[in-house]
Write an enzyme that holds these catalytic residues in place. Structure first.
Site, PDB file in Angstrom:
ATOM      1  N   SER A 107      -7.810  42.813   6.843  1.00  0.00           N
ATOM      2  CA  SER A 107      -7.155  41.648   7.456  1.00  0.00           C
ATOM      3  C   SER A 107      -7.113  40.498   6.678  1.00  0.00           C
ATOM      4  O   SER A 107      -5.958  39.583   6.551  1.00  0.00           O
ATOM      5  CB  SER A 107      -8.074  41.229   8.606  1.00  0.00           C
ATOM      6  OG  SER A 107      -8.198  42.344   9.647  1.00  0.00           O
TER       7      SER A 107
ATOM      8  N   ASP B 221      -3.220  43.606  14.737  1.00  0.00           N
ATOM      9  CA  ASP B 221      -4.524  43.951  13.647  1.00  0.00           C
ATOM     10  C   ASP B 221      -4.966  45.082  13.835  1.00  0.00           C
ATOM     11  O   ASP B 221      -5.143  45.755  14.908  1.00  0.00           O
ATOM     12  CB  ASP B 221      -5.247  42.789  14.021  1.00  0.00           C
ATOM     13  CG  ASP B 221      -6.243  42.451  12.657  1.00  0.00           C
ATOM     14  OD1 ASP B 221      -6.787  43.037  12.030  1.00  0.00           O
ATOM     15  OD2 ASP B 221      -5.929  41.373  12.388  1.00  0.00           O
TER      16      ASP B 221
ATOM     17  N   ARG C 117     -15.680  38.792   0.036  1.00  0.00           N
ATOM     18  CA  ARG C 117     -14.641  38.344   1.247  1.00  0.00           C
ATOM     19  C   ARG C 117     -15.180  37.021   1.984  1.00  0.00           C
ATOM     20  O   ARG C 117     -16.363  37.107   2.108  1.00  0.00           O
ATOM     21  CB  ARG C 117     -14.270  39.416   2.373  1.00  0.00           C
ATOM     22  CG  ARG C 117     -13.547  39.007   3.380  1.00  0.00           C
ATOM     23  CD  ARG C 117     -12.874  40.349   3.923  1.00  0.00           C
ATOM     24  NE  ARG C 117     -12.733  40.017   5.490  1.00  0.00           N
ATOM     25  CZ  ARG C 117     -11.918  40.761   6.055  1.00  0.00           C
ATOM     26  NH1 ARG C 117     -11.487  41.841   5.649  1.00  0.00           N
ATOM     27  NH2 ARG C 117     -11.730  40.430   7.468  1.00  0.00           N
TER      28      ARG C 117
ATOM     29  N   LYS D  98      -9.870  36.756  15.216  1.00  0.00           N
ATOM     30  CA  LYS D  98      -8.928  36.708  14.326  1.00  0.00           C
ATOM     31  C   LYS D  98      -8.143  35.432  14.069  1.00  0.00           C
ATOM     32  O   LYS D  98      -7.089  35.292  13.266  1.00  0.00           O
ATOM     33  CB  LYS D  98      -7.821  37.663  14.792  1.00  0.00           C
ATOM     34  CG  LYS D  98      -8.284  39.151  14.624  1.00  0.00           C
ATOM     35  CD  LYS D  98      -8.795  39.648  13.368  1.00  0.00           C
ATOM     36  CE  LYS D  98      -9.181  40.957  13.265  1.00  0.00           C
ATOM     37  NZ  LYS D  98      -9.575  41.553  12.050  1.00  0.00           N
TER      38      LYS D  98
ATOM     39  N   ASP E   5      -7.884  46.387  15.657  1.00  0.00           N
ATOM     40  CA  ASP E   5      -8.924  46.691  14.810  1.00  0.00           C
ATOM     41  C   ASP E   5     -10.371  46.570  15.256  1.00  0.00           C
ATOM     42  O   ASP E   5     -11.152  47.386  14.786  1.00  0.00           O
ATOM     43  CB  ASP E   5      -8.689  45.513  13.589  1.00  0.00           C
ATOM     44  CG  ASP E   5      -9.480  45.571  12.486  1.00  0.00           C
ATOM     45  OD1 ASP E   5      -9.663  46.795  11.975  1.00  0.00           O
ATOM     46  OD2 ASP E   5     -10.021  44.593  12.150  1.00  0.00           O
TER      47      ASP E   5
ATOM     48  N   HIS F  83     -12.731  49.700  15.170  1.00  0.00           N
ATOM     49  CA  HIS F  83     -13.902  49.785  14.595  1.00  0.00           C
ATOM     50  C   HIS F  83     -15.261  50.360  15.137  1.00  0.00           C
ATOM     51  O   HIS F  83     -16.080  50.717  14.663  1.00  0.00           O
ATOM     52  CB  HIS F  83     -14.445  48.449  14.041  1.00  0.00           C
ATOM     53  CG  HIS F  83     -13.751  48.084  12.763  1.00  0.00           C
ATOM     54  ND1 HIS F  83     -13.310  48.614  11.600  1.00  0.00           N
ATOM     55  CD2 HIS F  83     -13.110  46.855  12.344  1.00  0.00           C
ATOM     56  CE1 HIS F  83     -12.941  48.214  10.944  1.00  0.00           C
ATOM     57  NE2 HIS F  83     -12.477  46.898  11.273  1.00  0.00           N
TER      58      HIS F  83
ATOM     59  N   HIS G 246     -10.978  51.298   7.987  1.00  0.00           N
ATOM     60  CA  HIS G 246      -9.637  50.904   7.843  1.00  0.00           C
ATOM     61  C   HIS G 246      -9.071  52.155   7.203  1.00  0.00           C
ATOM     62  O   HIS G 246      -9.721  53.224   6.923  1.00  0.00           O
ATOM     63  CB  HIS G 246      -9.314  49.764   6.992  1.00  0.00           C
ATOM     64  CG  HIS G 246      -9.452  48.676   7.583  1.00  0.00           C
ATOM     65  ND1 HIS G 246      -9.578  47.416   6.780  1.00  0.00           N
ATOM     66  CD2 HIS G 246     -10.136  48.204   8.742  1.00  0.00           C
ATOM     67  CE1 HIS G 246      -9.954  46.375   7.630  1.00  0.00           C
ATOM     68  NE2 HIS G 246     -10.371  46.863   8.844  1.00  0.00           N
TER      69      HIS G 246
ATOM     70  N   ASP H 208      -1.367  44.374   9.802  1.00  0.00           N
ATOM     71  CA  ASP H 208      -1.918  43.816   8.681  1.00  0.00           C
ATOM     72  C   ASP H 208      -2.667  44.931   7.991  1.00  0.00           C
ATOM     73  O   ASP H 208      -2.889  44.964   6.553  1.00  0.00           O
ATOM     74  CB  ASP H 208      -2.897  42.721   8.836  1.00  0.00           C
ATOM     75  CG  ASP H 208      -4.020  43.255   9.656  1.00  0.00           C
ATOM     76  OD1 ASP H 208      -4.205  44.129  10.464  1.00  0.00           O
ATOM     77  OD2 ASP H 208      -5.172  42.259   9.832  1.00  0.00           O
ATOM     78  N   HIS H 209      -2.964  46.023   8.287  1.00  0.00           N
ATOM     79  CA  HIS H 209      -3.535  47.320   7.631  1.00  0.00           C
ATOM     80  C   HIS H 209      -3.783  48.283   8.824  1.00  0.00           C
ATOM     81  O   HIS H 209      -3.440  48.041  10.278  1.00  0.00           O
ATOM     82  CB  HIS H 209      -5.033  46.992   6.869  1.00  0.00           C
ATOM     83  CG  HIS H 209      -6.054  46.415   8.294  1.00  0.00           C
ATOM     84  ND1 HIS H 209      -6.575  47.064   9.065  1.00  0.00           N
ATOM     85  CD2 HIS H 209      -6.199  45.230   8.281  1.00  0.00           C
ATOM     86  CE1 HIS H 209      -7.498  46.274   9.732  1.00  0.00           C
ATOM     87  NE2 HIS H 209      -7.458  45.379   9.285  1.00  0.00           N
TER      88      HIS H 209
ATOM     89  N   ASP I 255     -16.505  49.762   7.541  1.00  0.00           N
ATOM     90  CA  ASP I 255     -15.389  50.122   6.277  1.00  0.00           C
ATOM     91  C   ASP I 255     -15.772  51.519   5.694  1.00  0.00           C
ATOM     92  O   ASP I 255     -15.102  51.867   4.712  1.00  0.00           O
ATOM     93  CB  ASP I 255     -15.439  48.896   5.312  1.00  0.00           C
ATOM     94  CG  ASP I 255     -15.088  47.793   6.052  1.00  0.00           C
ATOM     95  OD1 ASP I 255     -14.231  47.767   6.991  1.00  0.00           O
ATOM     96  OD2 ASP I 255     -15.621  46.701   5.640  1.00  0.00           O
TER      97      ASP I 255
END
Length: 551
Positions: free
Chosen positions: A76, A25, A283, A358, A426, A430, A498, A467-468, A167
């Site tokens: 994600s 991730d 989301r 996750k 991830d 972050h 991201h 996933d990104h 983000d």
């Protein structure tokens, strides 16, 4: 009625052992740079996989995952949706933007009922959500669109802002607050309304918990938004400035909860009975818990105190199976016929493993935003509880425990397909802390070696992907000069969001003669479902994106 039969792949019976997909991730591909933890880390296993002939790049952002444009980062949620669905569906950001643009959101019964309830004196509309343009959980334009329409009939609005810094750049909150304050001022001046910011806090400590990881985060938001219980300030700008002065360098996502008060030190926007509440995030994962707090009659996760009787709606419905929340403004994407459902209906045994952070990604999102299993007999889900310590203090997170669980289950011989998610890239990415993120990548690489050894022993196949992007760009870059952005002290500015980078697809399948499929010219995450089926010896459904392999 759909025909769930999977037909055998001509000339290829599938690998003998299990087909495992490991999702790193937040791990993308980028050229070596001072903030690329993937190239800075010691990664002998990833290096070996990258040098294989069965290695390619997958598009993991923008239109390839159902986002409005290729300027939009992947995330994600949409990444796992695309992997599990085998096709690209228009996602929340796209659906909401379209509904606002064509006005259909305002023609729905939920919006009309909300407006009707709060268009009388003494009633107020409350809008809660992430204040940024990251377009991962929300977009400030969506909030502004709701405000512009509301002013036609609703005179009182209170906005409860969750600050991002995750983000979007980590110290950008004041920019979004200024934009919102300007819009509220204009509405008040032109329409005689009373629209104000009422409370807020950083997203990682206020309101936006997920997967039941830490309900105290939701309680903190509930207390601020509903009861006006948090530190008092005269404005949101003052709150941010004071917190930053008290804790130099603190990221927006970690800013404490706050409440805006009047000259008599009374909260200006407590949520009260008779009001209406809209959560404008689109989301689902970080929207479900606060939605439950507002809508569940027999709620037991924390003491809510006096519960106001309000009409509550989400921007979307965040969980269709559990109907959370019952009221919503925009219909979510209808994702059907996922690879997980096809396998369950064909009695192919599956295992899904991740830690709490996750876990929903390899279950709920992978299965097309569906809670629960398709068939208990053929599916096993294992959740490894996440630590509650800050991620930078435990950059290895639960990668070893996840691998332990996967290896134990593989050695039973029960499973044909396994999917797992390492959250490290991830969650640590972050934080914006380079050294911690390097350790996170090295922790993943160590576990990949263990997985590769077992997959080889069982004559199976291992797909390693992401996933990104995130951890491959830990510093902000000036898009014009392509140099690092620096703060007043000359230090690189951390990047906590991201990225737009592709992710790897590395296939480890010793003993096979598989090759990459040259006919797939722009491979993306949605090609992975057909690839999994191919490795299991099945042809994908006709409308699935093609397998990345040929045999």
């Amino acid at each position: 009625m759909n025909d769930w039969t999977l037909t055998r792949y001509p000339g290829f019976p599938g690998v003998r052992g299990p087909v495992v997909i490991c999702i790193m991730d937040g791990v993308g591909l980028a050229e070596p740079n001072p903030g690329n933890t993937v190239t800075l880390a010691r990664t002998p296993n990833l290096d070996a996989l990258a040098q294989s002939s069965l290695a390619t790049k997958l598009k993991a952002h923008g239109t390839a995952v159902g986002m409005p444009s290729d300027d939009d980062m992947g995330n994600s949620e949409v990444g796992h949706n695309a992997m599990g669905a085998g096709r690209v569906f228009a996602q929340g950001a796209t659906l909401v933007a379209q509904a606002l643009a064509d006005g259909s959101v305002f023609e729905g019964s939920v919006w009309k009922e909300i407006v009707s309830k709060v268009s009388v004196p003494g009633r107020c509309l409350h809008l809660i959500g992430l204040l940024s343009d990251g377009n991962v959980h929300s977009h400030i334009d969506h909030l502004l669109g709701l405000l512009e329409r509301a002013k036609q009939r609703v005179t009182c609005v209170r906005v409860h802002i969750l600050l991002d810094g995750r983000d979007v750049p980590e110290h950008s909150a004041l920019e979004y607050i200024a934009r919102l304050e300007a819009a509220l001022y204009l509405i008040n001046q032109q329409s005689g309304c009373d629209y104000r910011i009422a409370s807020g806090g950083g997203r990682m400590v206020t309101t936006m918990d997920r997967y039941n990881a830490d309900w105290s985060i939701v309680k903190r938001g509930w207390d601020a938004h509903v009861h006006g219980q948090a530190r008092h300030f005269k404005s949101a700008t003052e709150a941010v400035q004071v917190f930053r002065n008290e804790q130099p360098g603190i990221s927006d996502q970690q800013l404490p909860a706050f409440v805006i008060v009047d000259t008599n030190d009374r909260p200006i926007g407590r949520i009260q009975s008779g009001d209406a509440v809209i959560l404008f995030n689109f989301r689902g994962d970080r929207a479900i818990e606060i939605s439950r707090a507002f809508t569940e009659v027999h709620f037991k996760e924390f003491d809510r105190g006096e519960v106001p009787q309000v009409m509550y709606a989400g921007m979307l419905q965040y969980d269709g199976d559990l109907q959370i929340p019952p009221n919503y403004l925009v219909a979510p994407p209808s994702i059907n016929r996922t690879v997980g459902e096809y396998l369950a209906r064909n009695h192919v045994t599956q295992l899904a493993v991740s830690e709490t952070q996750k876990f929903g990604h390899v279950t709920y999102f992978w299965n097309g935003n569906r809670t629960g299993k398709f068939d208990e007999q053929y599916e096993t889900y294992i959740e490894i509880p996440s630590d509650r310590r800050p991620f930078q203090e435990r950059p290895w997170m639960k990668a070893a425990e996840i691998t332990d669980a996967v290896l134990d289950e593989l050695r039973t011989g029960r499973y044909r397909h396994v999917r797992l998610n390492f959250a490290n890239g991830d969650m640590v990415g972050h934080t914006g802390l380079l050294e911690a993120a390097v350790l996170a990548i090295e922790a993943i690489d160590l576990q990949l070696g263990r997985l590769m050894s077992e997959v080889q022993a069982q004559q199976g196949a291992l797909i390693v992907t992401g996933d990104h992007g995130n951890a491959e760009e830990m510093f902000e870059v000036d898009l014009k000069t392509h140099t690092l952005k620096r703060n007043a002290d000359g230090q690189p500015i951390p990047k906590t969001s991201h990225t737009l980078n592709p992710v790897p697809m590395y296939l480890f399948a010793p003993g096979t003669s598989l090759r990459l499929n040259d006919h797939v010219t722009e491979p993306g995450l949605s090609n992975l479902a057909a690839t999994i089926l191919h490795l299991l010896g099945y042809q994908a459904p006709k409308d699935y994106c093609a397998s990345l392999l040929t045999s």
